[in-house]
Design a protein around this motif. Structure first.
Motif, short mmCIF file in Angstrom:
data_model
loop_
_atom_site.label_atom_id
_atom_site.label_comp_id
_atom_site.label_asym_id
_atom_site.label_seq_id
_atom_site.Cartn_x
_atom_site.Cartn_y
_atom_site.Cartn_z
N TRP A 12 50.38 -10.92 -13.69
CA TRP A 12 51.21 -12.13 -14.25
C TRP A 12 50.64 -13.36 -14.26
CZ3 TRP A 12 51.15 -15.13 -9.98
CH2 TRP A 12 51.16 -14.59 -8.84
N GLU A 49 43.79 -12.77 0.27
CA GLU A 49 44.20 -13.55 -0.87
C GLU A 49 45.69 -13.86 -0.81
OE1 GLU A 49 44.62 -11.32 -4.41
OE2 GLU A 49 43.37 -12.70 -5.33
N ILE A 70 48.31 -5.01 -16.67
CA ILE A 70 47.61 -6.31 -16.29
C ILE A 70 48.68 -6.92 -15.17
CG2 ILE A 70 46.52 -6.64 -18.38
CD1 ILE A 70 48.79 -7.95 -19.78
N CYS A 125 42.79 -15.22 -9.90
CA CYS A 125 41.99 -14.02 -8.99
C CYS A 125 40.72 -14.77 -8.44
CB CYS A 125 41.68 -12.65 -10.00
SG CYS A 125 40.97 -13.32 -11.56
N GLU A 150 55.92 -7.09 -14.76
CA GLU A 150 57.26 -7.12 -14.87
C GLU A 150 57.88 -8.72 -14.89
OE1 GLU A 150 55.28 -5.46 -12.79
OE2 GLU A 150 56.11 -5.34 -10.75
N LEU A 190 40.33 -6.78 -9.73
CA LEU A 190 40.91 -6.80 -8.43
C LEU A 190 40.88 -8.30 -7.87
CD1 LEU A 190 40.13 -3.37 -6.91
CD2 LEU A 190 41.86 -3.99 -8.77
N GLY A 191 41.46 -8.35 -6.40
CA GLY A 191 41.48 -9.80 -6.03
C GLY A 191 40.29 -10.39 -5.81
N GLY A 243 44.84 -6.53 -11.32
CA GLY A 243 45.72 -6.59 -10.66
C GLY A 243 45.20 -6.69 -8.93
N SER A 244 46.33 -6.47 -7.92
CA SER A 244 45.88 -6.53 -6.54
C SER A 244 44.97 -5.30 -6.29
CB SER A 244 47.11 -6.42 -5.68
OG SER A 244 47.81 -5.16 -5.95
N LYS A 251 50.49 -2.24 -20.59
CA LYS A 251 51.76 -2.56 -19.65
C LYS A 251 51.72 -3.88 -19.19
CE LYS A 251 53.04 -2.05 -15.46
NZ LYS A 251 53.94 -3.36 -15.28
P1 NAD Z 1 49.81 -6.04 -8.73
O1 NAD Z 1 48.62 -5.08 -8.36
O2 NAD Z 1 50.85 -6.23 -7.73
O3 NAD Z 1 50.36 -5.69 -10.28
C1 NAD Z 1 49.39 -5.65 -11.24
C2 NAD Z 1 50.06 -4.62 -12.24
O4 NAD Z 1 49.98 -3.22 -11.95
C3 NAD Z 1 51.45 -4.90 -12.83
O5 NAD Z 1 51.70 -4.72 -14.09
C4 NAD Z 1 52.29 -3.90 -12.02
O6 NAD Z 1 53.65 -3.58 -12.42
C5 NAD Z 1 51.43 -2.87 -12.06
N1 NAD Z 1 51.37 -1.81 -10.87
C6 NAD Z 1 52.17 -2.11 -9.89
N2 NAD Z 1 52.18 -1.01 -9.02
C7 NAD Z 1 51.38 -0.04 -9.43
C8 NAD Z 1 50.88 1.36 -9.43
N3 NAD Z 1 51.50 1.88 -8.07
N4 NAD Z 1 50.30 1.87 -10.47
C9 NAD Z 1 50.00 1.36 -11.51
N5 NAD Z 1 50.56 0.24 -11.81
C10 NAD Z 1 51.30 -0.61 -10.91
O7 NAD Z 1 49.18 -7.50 -8.83
P2 NAD Z 1 49.94 -8.95 -9.40
O8 NAD Z 1 50.33 -9.11 -8.17
O9 NAD Z 1 50.67 -8.73 -10.59
O10 NAD Z 1 48.78 -9.90 -9.68
C11 NAD Z 1 48.02 -10.64 -8.77
C12 NAD Z 1 46.67 -9.90 -8.26
O11 NAD Z 1 45.87 -9.51 -9.58
C13 NAD Z 1 45.93 -10.29 -7.31
O12 NAD Z 1 45.28 -9.89 -6.41
C14 NAD Z 1 44.85 -10.91 -8.38
O13 NAD Z 1 43.57 -11.46 -7.66
C15 NAD Z 1 44.64 -9.92 -9.27
N6 NAD Z 1 43.92 -10.46 -10.60
C16 NAD Z 1 42.55 -10.11 -10.87
C17 NAD Z 1 41.74 -10.83 -11.60
C18 NAD Z 1 40.25 -10.11 -12.10
O14 NAD Z 1 39.82 -10.22 -13.14
N7 NAD Z 1 39.70 -9.58 -11.17
C19 NAD Z 1 42.60 -11.17 -12.83
C20 NAD Z 1 43.74 -11.52 -12.72
C21 NAD Z 1 44.61 -11.09 -11.37
#
Ligand code: NAD
Length: 491
Positions: A169, A398, A167, A301, A196, A268-269, A245-246, A193
């Motif tokens: 942050w 984004e 998830i 997001c 961080e 995702l984003g 995440g992203s 997880k």
């Molecule tokens: P991120 O992708 O950098 O990190 C998300 C999670 O993935 C963190 O726990 C990180 O440690 C982990 N991670 C990083 N690299 C990884 C890898 N190679 N393999 C597995 N896990 C890995 O995203 P972020 O910066 O923490 O969050 C912001 C992003 O999340 C934005 O793009 C946002 O739009 C998206 N988001 C989407 C939703 C949704 O429901 N669609 C909700 C909230 C956030």
């Protein structure tokens, strides 16, 4: 005048500070990994600091899990899945989930404060949105635990096994609840997880899970950065990966999972457009836009990071937005008056700054509120860009900060074309007083969620997820259950 509101020099009212009491908050100096029902030191021997982004001061040390730690957590989850959790009646499983929901409600103030300390979001938001919604998800999914066979008529609903969940942050506890609650209701066990930069409420949730007497191993929390996430994704004994995440990381995960039997969902984003028609209730729309992009520092997001406004009302809307931006208080997340808290991390702060420079280099006109921001910590004033074109990167990418790109349109068709012209398709907003226009627009816009005359409203019964590069699969509601089940035809 201390303790009272006072009239400021420019004639507006300044609020006296209203700090949240934090004396009841207890944080450990150092957190281990939550594996098999207990906190344990990491095999890696490594820890990292999580800091308060409003002060840049460390809050606690947190374990950095390596592959061996992840393996230990997955083994614990498998043992619990093969053992007590799958042998328990579904109604009893539901009772545990209800218990988590109730305990979360009882300890809501503590969770809200820790969320604001670790993540930088205003206490008003963590108190009124993050924590109540997290509890609501546990309540909602607890109710489904013993009704799965009715949820999917004609199907045999079977748990998948061990779910690996990763998830971000921006809504740390809420994202944990979105993932853990449906997984448990469906009879799976989990290894989660957290991000961080915001691990603390997940670790508090681990304490709560222990206090709720869940069988050891049903919920495991491993902290760490991207390599911890990779170890979880690549573990052979994980049956399902749920990632939020992203888009960049989501794509990597999808590549890693290609050709494996693991089921996955990717949230995702986004680059959502709020679309204001000339017949909209303008003041209400302006408030919705402010809520959609500036609150929670734009760390959402589904944030309405683009505004498409019909030409006839563009000047009025932009002026009203600027006036409203001047009243938004940027500062201490623990002050109940604060509208915009701290940017979550130094890295994100830098990224937003780069986009602010880029927007100006691309020829757009930038406007920021003139309100003061604190001297230390990571802050960004609410910002809007006008004079942007569709191909500008600030329109396409984004930013994940309190930054709004404004464009105009004349006809409905032009509005739809511009709204759909990004790689994303997570959410959108329509503002008009004509019901027919709402229906026409919602059918034409390629986004998973579209709000009409409101924005950013969530409910556990409602599915959420994106089109195009915004993701694969849905969370929330019945759809969120099916993501954690195998649903073979019933014989
Ligand atoms: P991120 O992708 O950098 O990190 C998300 C999670 O993935 C963190 O726990 C990180 O440690 C982990 N991670 C990083 N690299 C990884 C890898 N190679 N393999 C597995 N896990 C890995 O995203 P972020 O910066 O923490 O969050 C912001 C992003 O999340 C934005 O793009 C946002 O739009 C998206 N988001 C989407 C939703 C949704 O429901 N669609 C909700 C909230 C956030």
């Amino acid at each position: 005048m201390s303790g009272q509101s006072k009239l400021s020099f420019d004639g507006g009212w300044e609020y006296a500070p209203a700090p949240q009491d934090i004396s009841h908050i207890q944080l450990e100096k150092k957190y281990g990994l939550f594996i098999d029902g207990d906190f344990v030191a990491p095999e890696s021997g490594n820890y990292f600091e999580t800091i308060n982004p409003a002060t840049e001061k460390p809050l606690a040390k947190v374990a950095a899990a390596n592959g061996a730690d992840v393996d230990k957590a997955v083994r614990a989850a498998r043992k619990a899945f093969d053992g007590p959790w799958s042998k328990m009646s579904a109604a009893d499983r539901g009772k545990y989930i209800y218990r988590i929901a109730r305990m979360l409600q009882e300890r809501s103030r503590e969770f809200a404060v820790i969320e604001s300390l670790d993540g930088g979001k205003p206490i008003r938001e963590s108190r009124d949105i993050d924590i109540p919604l997290s509890a609501a998800h546990f309540f909602y999914y607890a109710g489904w635990a013993d009704k799965l066979q009715y949820a999917f008529p004609g199907r045999e609903a079977q748990a998948l096994g061990v779910a690996g969940q990763i998830i971000p942050w921006n809504f740390p506890l809420l994202m944990a609840a979105w993932k853990i609650a449906p997984a448990l209701a469906c009879g799976n066990t989990v290894v989660l997880k957290p991000a961080e930069t915001t691990p603390l409420t997940a670790l508090k949730l681990a304490e709560l899970v222990r206090d709720a007497d869940l069988p050891p191993g049903v919920v495991n929390i491993v902290t760490g950065a991207g390599d911890t996430g990779t170890a979880l994704v690549e573990h052979d004994d994980v049956n399902k990966i749920a990632f939020t995440g992203s888009t960049a990381v989501g794509r990597l995960i999808q590549q890693r999972l290609a050709g494996t039997a693991k089921k996955y969902t990717l949230e995702l984003g986004g680059k959502a457009a709020n679309i204001i028609f000339a017949d909209a209730a303008i003041d209400q729309a302006v408030e919705g836009i402010v809520n959609g992009i500036f609150f929670n520092q734009g760390h959402v997001c589904c944030a309405g990071s683009r505004l498409l406004v019909q030409e006839a009302v563009a000047d009025e809307v932009i002026q009203k937005l600027k006036d409203r931006m001047e009243t938004l208080i940027v500062g201490d997340p623990l002050d109940k008056n604060t509208d915009i808290g701290a940017i979550n991390s130094a890295a994100q702060h830098k990224r937003i700054d780069e986009y602010l420079k880029l927007g100006q280099e691309e020829g757009a006109e930038m406007y920021q509120s003139s309100r003061p921001v604190p001297a230390s910590g990571y802050w960004c004033r609410p910002t809007l860009f006008t004079g942007v074109s569709q191909s500008n990167r600030i329109v396409q990418e984004e930013i994940f900060g309190p930054v709004l790109a404004i464009q105009t349109f004349r006809t409905m068709e032009e509005g739809v074309t511009k709204a759909n012209n990004t790689p994303y398709g997570l959410s959108g907003g329509i503002w008009t007083d004509k019901g027919a226009k709402i229906f026409k627009m919602t059918r034409a816009i390629r986004a998973g969620v579209i709000w009409a005359n409101t924005f950013n409203k969530f409910d556990p019964t409602s599915p959420f997820g994106g089109y195009k590069e915004s993701g694969v699969g849905r969370e929330g509601g019945l759809h969120g259950l099916s993501a954690y089940l195998s649903l073979e035809p019933r014989r």
